[in-house]
Design a protein around this motif. Structure first.
Motif, PDB file in Angstrom:
ATOM      1  N   LEU A   1      15.028  10.504  44.397  1.00 53.95           N
ATOM      2  CA  LEU A   1      16.972  11.483  43.905  1.00 53.95           C
ATOM      3  C   LEU A   1      16.104  12.654  42.472  1.00 53.95           C
ATOM      4  O   LEU A   1      14.693  12.323  42.105  1.00 53.95           O
ATOM      5  CB  LEU A   1      17.339  10.564  43.015  1.00 53.95           C
ATOM      6  CG  LEU A   1      18.708   9.329  44.195  1.00 53.95           C
ATOM      7  CD1 LEU A   1      18.874   8.504  43.271  1.00 53.95           C
ATOM      8  CD2 LEU A   1      18.434  10.179  45.585  1.00 53.95           C
ATOM      9  N   ARG A   2      17.177  13.603  41.967  1.00 53.69           N
ATOM     10  CA  ARG A   2      16.975  13.500  40.628  1.00 53.69           C
ATOM     11  C   ARG A   2      17.734  13.788  39.739  1.00 53.69           C
ATOM     12  O   ARG A   2      19.069  13.816  40.791  1.00 53.69           O
ATOM     13  CB  ARG A   2      17.093  15.555  41.469  1.00 53.69           C
ATOM     14  CG  ARG A   2      15.914  16.424  42.013  1.00 53.69           C
ATOM     15  CD  ARG A   2      15.630  17.161  41.044  1.00 53.69           C
ATOM     16  NE  ARG A   2      13.665  17.416  41.941  1.00 53.69           N
ATOM     17  CZ  ARG A   2      12.860  16.962  41.316  1.00 53.69           C
ATOM     18  NH1 ARG A   2      12.670  16.807  39.546  1.00 53.69           N
ATOM     19  NH2 ARG A   2      11.543  17.157  42.041  1.00 53.69           N
ATOM     20  N   LEU A   3      17.861  13.264  38.385  1.00 50.48           N
ATOM     21  CA  LEU A   3      19.452  12.855  37.555  1.00 50.48           C
ATOM     22  C   LEU A   3      19.619  14.615  38.088  1.00 50.48           C
ATOM     23  O   LEU A   3      18.859  15.565  37.018  1.00 50.48           O
ATOM     24  CB  LEU A   3      18.289  13.062  36.229  1.00 50.48           C
ATOM     25  CG  LEU A   3      19.285  11.807  35.549  1.00 50.48           C
ATOM     26  CD1 LEU A   3      19.334  11.158  34.421  1.00 50.48           C
ATOM     27  CD2 LEU A   3      19.801  13.607  34.550  1.00 50.48           C
ATOM     28  N   ALA A   4      21.359  14.836  37.959  1.00 46.52           N
ATOM     29  CA  ALA A   4      21.737  15.885  37.954  1.00 46.52           C
ATOM     30  C   ALA A   4      22.478  16.223  36.598  1.00 46.52           C
ATOM     31  O   ALA A   4      22.353  17.524  35.937  1.00 46.52           O
ATOM     32  CB  ALA A   4      22.799  16.231  38.665  1.00 46.52           C
ATOM     33  N   SER A   5      23.023  15.124  36.040  1.00 47.18           N
ATOM     34  CA  SER A   5      24.453  15.145  34.945  1.00 47.18           C
ATOM     35  C   SER A   5      24.177  13.414  34.486  1.00 47.18           C
ATOM     36  O   SER A   5      24.168  12.748  35.169  1.00 47.18           O
ATOM     37  CB  SER A   5      25.347  15.950  34.721  1.00 47.18           C
ATOM     38  OG  SER A   5      26.219  15.225  36.234  1.00 47.18           O
ATOM     39  N   TYR A   6      24.924  13.839  33.149  1.00 45.98           N
ATOM     40  CA  TYR A   6      25.530  12.698  32.510  1.00 45.98           C
ATOM     41  C   TYR A   6      27.046  12.800  32.325  1.00 45.98           C
ATOM     42  O   TYR A   6      27.572  13.845  32.239  1.00 45.98           O
ATOM     43  CB  TYR A   6      25.274  12.326  30.772  1.00 45.98           C
ATOM     44  CG  TYR A   6      23.004  12.360  31.269  1.00 45.98           C
ATOM     45  CD1 TYR A   6      22.684  11.733  31.255  1.00 45.98           C
ATOM     46  CD2 TYR A   6      22.534  13.355  29.837  1.00 45.98           C
ATOM     47  CE1 TYR A   6      20.790  11.775  30.986  1.00 45.98           C
ATOM     48  CE2 TYR A   6      21.290  13.970  29.871  1.00 45.98           C
ATOM     49  CZ  TYR A   6      20.766  13.069  30.654  1.00 45.98           C
ATOM     50  OH  TYR A   6      18.987  13.131  30.240  1.00 45.98           O
ATOM     51  N   THR A   7      27.117  11.691  31.773  1.00 45.84           N
ATOM     52  CA  THR A   7      29.182  11.068  32.761  1.00 45.84           C
ATOM     53  C   THR A   7      29.443  10.832  30.960  1.00 45.84           C
ATOM     54  O   THR A   7      30.778   9.662  30.792  1.00 45.84           O
ATOM     55  CB  THR A   7      30.104  11.167  33.272  1.00 45.84           C
ATOM     56  OG1 THR A   7      29.784   9.892  33.873  1.00 45.84           O
ATOM     57  CG2 THR A   7      29.621  12.154  34.115  1.00 45.84           C
ATOM     58  N   CYS A   8      28.771  10.210  29.907  1.00 49.05           N
ATOM     59  CA  CYS A   8      28.787   9.434  29.413  1.00 49.05           C
ATOM     60  C   CYS A   8      28.739  10.307  27.818  1.00 49.05           C
ATOM     61  O   CYS A   8      28.719  10.894  27.428  1.00 49.05           O
ATOM     62  CB  CYS A   8      27.002   8.448  28.782  1.00 49.05           C
ATOM     63  SG  CYS A   8      26.114   8.960  29.107  1.00 49.05           S
ATOM     64  N   GLY A   9      29.089   9.243  26.723  1.00 52.00           N
ATOM     65  CA  GLY A   9      28.708  10.031  25.110  1.00 52.00           C
ATOM     66  C   GLY A   9      27.227  10.561  24.825  1.00 52.00           C
ATOM     67  O   GLY A   9      25.770  10.033  25.476  1.00 52.00           O
TER      68      GLY A   9
ATOM     69  N   GLY B   1      13.269   9.563  28.556  1.00 49.19           N
ATOM     70  CA  GLY B   1      12.528  10.077  29.814  1.00 49.19           C
ATOM     71  C   GLY B   1      13.451  10.385  30.597  1.00 49.19           C
ATOM     72  O   GLY B   1      12.736  11.736  31.996  1.00 49.19           O
ATOM     73  N   LEU B   2      14.489  10.123  30.685  1.00 49.17           N
ATOM     74  CA  LEU B   2      15.845  10.336  31.950  1.00 49.17           C
ATOM     75  C   LEU B   2      16.572  11.611  31.771  1.00 49.17           C
ATOM     76  O   LEU B   2      17.335  12.196  31.122  1.00 49.17           O
ATOM     77  CB  LEU B   2      16.950   9.656  31.653  1.00 49.17           C
ATOM     78  CG  LEU B   2      16.548   8.412  32.366  1.00 49.17           C
ATOM     79  CD1 LEU B   2      17.472   7.085  31.699  1.00 49.17           C
ATOM     80  CD2 LEU B   2      15.986   8.529  34.246  1.00 49.17           C
ATOM     81  N   THR B   3      15.845  13.140  31.951  1.00 52.85           N
ATOM     82  CA  THR B   3      16.019  14.538  31.561  1.00 52.85           C
ATOM     83  C   THR B   3      16.950  14.854  32.601  1.00 52.85           C
ATOM     84  O   THR B   3      16.400  14.621  33.844  1.00 52.85           O
ATOM     85  CB  THR B   3      15.082  15.130  31.026  1.00 52.85           C
ATOM     86  OG1 THR B   3      14.056  15.604  31.590  1.00 52.85           O
ATOM     87  CG2 THR B   3      13.939  15.066  29.189  1.00 52.85           C
ATOM     88  N   VAL B   4      17.950  15.651  32.255  1.00 54.29           N
ATOM     89  CA  VAL B   4      17.911  16.454  33.511  1.00 54.29           C
ATOM     90  C   VAL B   4      17.442  16.995  34.013  1.00 54.29           C
ATOM     91  O   VAL B   4      16.356  17.424  34.067  1.00 54.29           O
ATOM     92  CB  VAL B   4      19.707  17.459  33.747  1.00 54.29           C
ATOM     93  CG1 VAL B   4      19.688  18.153  34.228  1.00 54.29           C
ATOM     94  CG2 VAL B   4      20.484  16.831  32.454  1.00 54.29           C
ATOM     95  N   GLY B   5      16.819  16.842  35.829  1.00 55.24           N
ATOM     96  CA  GLY B   5      16.702  17.527  36.499  1.00 55.24           C
ATOM     97  C   GLY B   5      14.788  16.479  36.800  1.00 55.24           C
ATOM     98  O   GLY B   5      14.085  17.088  37.428  1.00 55.24           O
ATOM     99  N   VAL B   6      14.536  15.760  36.147  1.00 56.74           N
ATOM    100  CA  VAL B   6      13.302  14.732  36.255  1.00 56.74           C
ATOM    101  C   VAL B   6      14.085  13.411  38.363  1.00 56.74           C
ATOM    102  O   VAL B   6      14.733  13.648  38.138  1.00 56.74           O
ATOM    103  CB  VAL B   6      13.653  13.747  35.505  1.00 56.74           C
ATOM    104  CG1 VAL B   6      14.587  12.277  35.316  1.00 56.74           C
ATOM    105  CG2 VAL B   6      12.478  13.343  35.747  1.00 56.74           C
ATOM    106  N   ALA B   7      12.569  13.251  37.978  1.00 58.30           N
ATOM    107  CA  ALA B   7      12.565  12.970  39.869  1.00 58.30           C
ATOM    108  C   ALA B   7      12.411  11.741  39.754  1.00 58.30           C
ATOM    109  O   ALA B   7      12.080  11.045  38.615  1.00 58.30           O
ATOM    110  CB  ALA B   7      11.360  13.416  40.422  1.00 58.30           C
ATOM    111  N   LEU B   8      13.380  10.849  40.012  1.00 61.51           N
ATOM    112  CA  LEU B   8      13.022   9.335  40.054  1.00 61.51           C
ATOM    113  C   LEU B   8      13.991   8.536  41.374  1.00 61.51           C
ATOM    114  O   LEU B   8      13.667   8.996  42.544  1.00 61.51           O
ATOM    115  CB  LEU B   8      14.621   8.979  39.211  1.00 61.51           C
ATOM    116  CG  LEU B   8      16.248   8.924  39.323  1.00 61.51           C
ATOM    117  CD1 LEU B   8      16.188   8.326  40.235  1.00 61.51           C
ATOM    118  CD2 LEU B   8      16.651   9.517  38.342  1.00 61.51           C
ATOM    119  N   ASN B   9      13.074   7.421  41.742  1.00 64.00           N
ATOM    120  CA  ASN B   9      13.206   6.103  42.654  1.00 64.00           C
ATOM    121  C   ASN B   9      13.744   4.987  42.585  1.00 64.00           C
ATOM    122  O   ASN B   9      13.663   4.248  41.507  1.00 64.00           O
ATOM    123  CB  ASN B   9      11.929   6.297  43.393  1.00 64.00           C
ATOM    124  CG  ASN B   9      10.975   7.759  44.028  1.00 64.00           C
ATOM    125  OD1 ASN B   9      11.197   8.459  44.533  1.00 64.00           O
ATOM    126  ND2 ASN B   9       9.920   7.878  43.463  1.00 64.00           N
TER     127      ASN B   9
END
Length: 85
Positions: free
Chosen positions: A22-30, A41-49
């Motif tokens: 996956l890729r991180l798309a956005s956050y819905t938190c504060g 290290g969880l920035t928007v666009g980063v690849a994750l498994n």
């Protein structure tokens, strides 16, 4: 005039299946939680498994070579999209 921009559907990380790239798309938190995620290290666009996503255990993901555990509440606030190959 048409645009070549495609909308990539995103969904909560808590709904992802193990073994999914996956890729991180956005956050819905504060902001404080966003800052904590960015510091890990969880920035928007980063690849994750997704390594583990059991119904009772914390979710485990791999990002930039490290594994991070998430509670289900936080995993519902992190939006992801399928990684393009």
């Amino acid at each position: 005039m048409t645009s070549n921009v495609r909308c990539i559907p995103s969904y909560p990380l808590a709904m992802a299946q193990p073994g999914t790239a996956l890729r991180l798309a956005s956050y819905t938190c504060g902001r404080n939680v966003q800052r904590r995620l960015i510091d890990q290290g969880l920035t928007v666009g980063v690849a994750l498994n997704v390594m583990c996503n059991d119904s009772y255990d914390p979710m485990i993901i791999e990002v930039r070579g490290i594994r991070i555990g998430f509670g289900k509440g936080l995993a519902h606030k992190v939006m992801v999209a399928e990684a393009r190959v």
